[in-house]
Design an enzyme around this catalytic site. Structure first.
Site, short mmCIF file in Angstrom:
data_model
loop_
_atom_site.label_atom_id
_atom_site.label_comp_id
_atom_site.label_asym_id
_atom_site.label_seq_id
_atom_site.Cartn_x
_atom_site.Cartn_y
_atom_site.Cartn_z
N THR A 1 37.74 41.29 53.96
CA THR A 1 36.53 41.78 53.29
C THR A 1 36.91 42.57 52.04
O THR A 1 37.89 43.31 52.05
CB THR A 1 35.65 42.64 54.23
OG1 THR A 1 34.52 43.12 53.49
CG2 THR A 1 36.40 43.82 54.85
N SER A 2 36.08 42.41 51.00
CA SER A 2 36.32 43.17 49.77
C SER A 2 35.85 44.61 49.92
O SER A 2 36.14 45.45 49.08
CB SER A 2 35.54 42.52 48.61
OG SER A 2 34.15 42.56 48.88
N HIS B 1 25.23 41.15 59.33
CA HIS B 1 24.40 40.45 58.35
C HIS B 1 23.65 39.27 58.96
O HIS B 1 23.30 38.33 58.24
CB HIS B 1 25.25 40.02 57.15
CG HIS B 1 25.78 41.18 56.36
ND1 HIS B 1 26.77 41.08 55.42
CD2 HIS B 1 25.44 42.50 56.38
CE1 HIS B 1 27.03 42.28 54.89
NE2 HIS B 1 26.24 43.16 55.47
N GLN C 1 30.66 40.67 59.08
CA GLN C 1 29.64 40.46 58.04
C GLN C 1 29.36 38.96 57.90
O GLN C 1 28.51 38.56 57.14
CB GLN C 1 30.15 41.00 56.70
CG GLN C 1 30.42 42.49 56.72
CD GLN C 1 31.29 42.90 55.54
OE1 GLN C 1 30.79 43.21 54.47
NE2 GLN C 1 32.60 42.89 55.73
N CYS D 1 1.92 31.41 62.64
CA CYS D 1 1.00 31.83 61.57
C CYS D 1 0.97 30.85 60.39
O CYS D 1 0.25 31.07 59.42
CB CYS D 1 1.36 33.23 61.08
SG CYS D 1 2.80 33.24 59.99
N PRO E 1 44.95 39.37 51.25
CA PRO E 1 45.98 39.07 50.23
C PRO E 1 45.84 39.91 48.97
O PRO E 1 46.78 40.04 48.20
CB PRO E 1 45.75 37.59 49.90
CG PRO E 1 44.72 37.08 50.83
CD PRO E 1 44.10 38.23 51.57
N VAL F 1 28.19 35.15 58.66
CA VAL F 1 26.99 34.59 59.27
C VAL F 1 27.26 33.20 59.86
O VAL F 1 26.36 32.55 60.37
CB VAL F 1 25.84 34.50 58.22
CG1 VAL F 1 25.45 35.89 57.74
CG2 VAL F 1 26.23 33.61 57.02
P1 OAD Z 1 33.88 39.00 49.63
O1 OAD Z 1 33.80 37.65 49.01
O2 OAD Z 1 33.27 40.14 48.90
O3 OAD Z 1 35.40 39.37 49.91
C1 OAD Z 1 36.26 38.45 50.52
C2 OAD Z 1 37.61 39.10 50.68
O4 OAD Z 1 38.43 38.23 51.42
C3 OAD Z 1 38.33 39.40 49.36
O5 OAD Z 1 38.76 40.75 49.36
C4 OAD Z 1 39.51 38.42 49.39
O6 OAD Z 1 40.68 38.98 48.77
C5 OAD Z 1 39.72 38.23 50.84
N1 OAD Z 1 40.32 36.94 51.23
C6 OAD Z 1 40.24 35.75 50.59
N2 OAD Z 1 40.89 34.80 51.30
C7 OAD Z 1 41.40 35.41 52.39
C8 OAD Z 1 42.15 34.97 53.52
N3 OAD Z 1 42.52 33.68 53.65
N4 OAD Z 1 42.49 35.88 54.47
C9 OAD Z 1 42.11 37.17 54.35
N5 OAD Z 1 41.40 37.65 53.32
C10 OAD Z 1 41.03 36.78 52.35
O7 OAD Z 1 33.27 38.84 51.11
P2 OAD Z 1 32.73 40.00 52.08
O8 OAD Z 1 33.54 41.23 51.97
O9 OAD Z 1 32.54 39.38 53.42
O10 OAD Z 1 26.40 39.58 52.23
O11 OAD Z 1 31.30 40.24 51.44
C11 OAD Z 1 30.41 41.12 52.06
C12 OAD Z 1 29.00 40.62 51.91
O12 OAD Z 1 28.72 40.33 50.53
C13 OAD Z 1 28.72 39.30 52.60
O13 OAD Z 1 28.43 39.45 53.97
C14 OAD Z 1 27.54 38.78 51.84
C15 OAD Z 1 27.99 39.09 50.44
O14 OAD Z 1 26.99 39.26 49.51
C16 OAD Z 1 25.16 39.12 52.12
O15 OAD Z 1 24.91 37.99 51.75
C17 OAD Z 1 24.12 40.11 52.51
ZN ZN Z 2 4.75 33.42 61.17
#
Ligand code: OAD
Ligand code: ZN
Length: 251
Positions: free
Chosen positions: A191-192, A121, A103, A153, A217, A105
């Site tokens: 990922t959360s 994403h 997810q 455009c 964690p 970028v």
């Molecule tokens: P989140 O910020 O929702 O979740 C991050 C996760 O990483 C949490 O569960 C933390 O506990 C965990 N975490 C923090 N530090 C860590 C580490 N050092 N090692 C392992 N885990 C750790 O991020 P995403 O799940 O990526 O989308 O969020 C999903 C999407 O929501 C993103 O791609 C973005 C956001 O809105 C868009 O912008 C469309």
């Molecule tokens: Zn254009």
């Protein structure tokens, strides 16, 4: 010895696995200095996703959105992959079939050497036209806040990330679902699991019979569905798993 409980069980599963898939989220890049979204100090604690990460937000205030992405680009351009990214790239070389579904970028997985990557994403490096979809191929200096016009455009250039309410890239999503359905072992890392459809991939994997491992964690909504949870950071846990797997398999 390692601090991962029941590591032997994980190594057994991996040693006999042909297909491995992994979903990553912002937590994997946290140890590179890039903020996550939903942690207490995360981006969504300070900024409004509807304003900054949606087509409506862009239409109401393009410059605000552009400036925010330029600031993130300038931070990301200074960041390097961490031990977790490198361990993932190494793990890929140890399996016949390894799919990395991210997810993120920030492109740090690519910099670390991962090859078979599906970006659910999009990415923050590329740009395209909001109005006609034409890719904008010139490099953009992250320190320059002047918005360039589309060369085809004259329309508005935007970063090639997926915003809330937008469709995910179809090919990447299909490949991600296939990998989740077919793998023997699935990892959900950093990922959360709050954002659909990415959040459904670990569930698809579990329902399809894979051994499913979470590295985070903190507990998440999908933790109860996991066969194994490792409450460590990705840069701590993944290098241990790769090193111990190498010892086990001699690969
Ligand atoms: P989140 O910020 O929702 O979740 C991050 C996760 O990483 C949490 O569960 C933390 O506990 C965990 N975490 C923090 N530090 C860590 C580490 N050092 N090692 C392992 N885990 C750790 O991020 P995403 O799940 O990526 O989308 O969020 C999903 C999407 O929501 C993103 O791609 C973005 C956001 O809105 C868009 O912008 C469309
Ligand atoms: Zn254009």
């Amino acid at each position: 010895m390692s601090r991962i409980k029941n590591l032997d069980l994980i190594l057994d599963k991996l040693a006999s696995a042909k297909k491995v898939a992994m979903l990553t989220g912002a937590g994997v890049s946290a140890e590179s200095g890039i903020k996550t979204f939903r942690d207490p100090d995360g981006l969504w604690a300070k900024f409004n996703p509807a304003e900054l990460a949606s087509a409506d937000g862009f239409m109401s205030n393009q410059q605000l959105v552009w400036d925010w992405y330029q600031e993130r680009r300038s931070i990301i351009s200074e960041c390097k992959p961490n031990a977790g990214h490198y361990a993932i790239a190494e793990m890929e070389t140890m399996f016949e079939d390894f799919a990395l579904i991210t997810q993120n970028v920030d492109r740090l997985h690519q910099t670390a050497g991962s090859k078979n990557i599906y970006e659910l994403h999009g990415n923050i490096v590329d740009n395209h036209c909001f109005d006609c979809d034409e890719p904008y191929l010139d490099d953009i200096n992250p320190h320059d806040n002047k918005m360039p016009p589309c060369k085809k455009c004259g329309g508005r250039i935007r970063p090639s990330v997926v915003w809330f309410g937008e469709m995910l890239p179809e090919y990447d999503l299909t490949q991600g679902i296939n990998a989740a359905e077919e793998c023997d072992v699935f990892f959900s890392v950093g990922t959360s699991a709050e954002v659909y459809p990415a959040s459904n991939l670990p569930i698809i994997a579990a329902d399809s019979g894979a051994f499913v491992i979470e590295i985070n964690p903190t507990a998440t909504v999908i933790s109860p569905r996991m066969h194994k949870v490792i409450r460590m950071t990705s840069a701590q846990a993944l290098p241990i798993i790769v090193e111990e797997l190498r010892k086990r398999t001699g690969k």
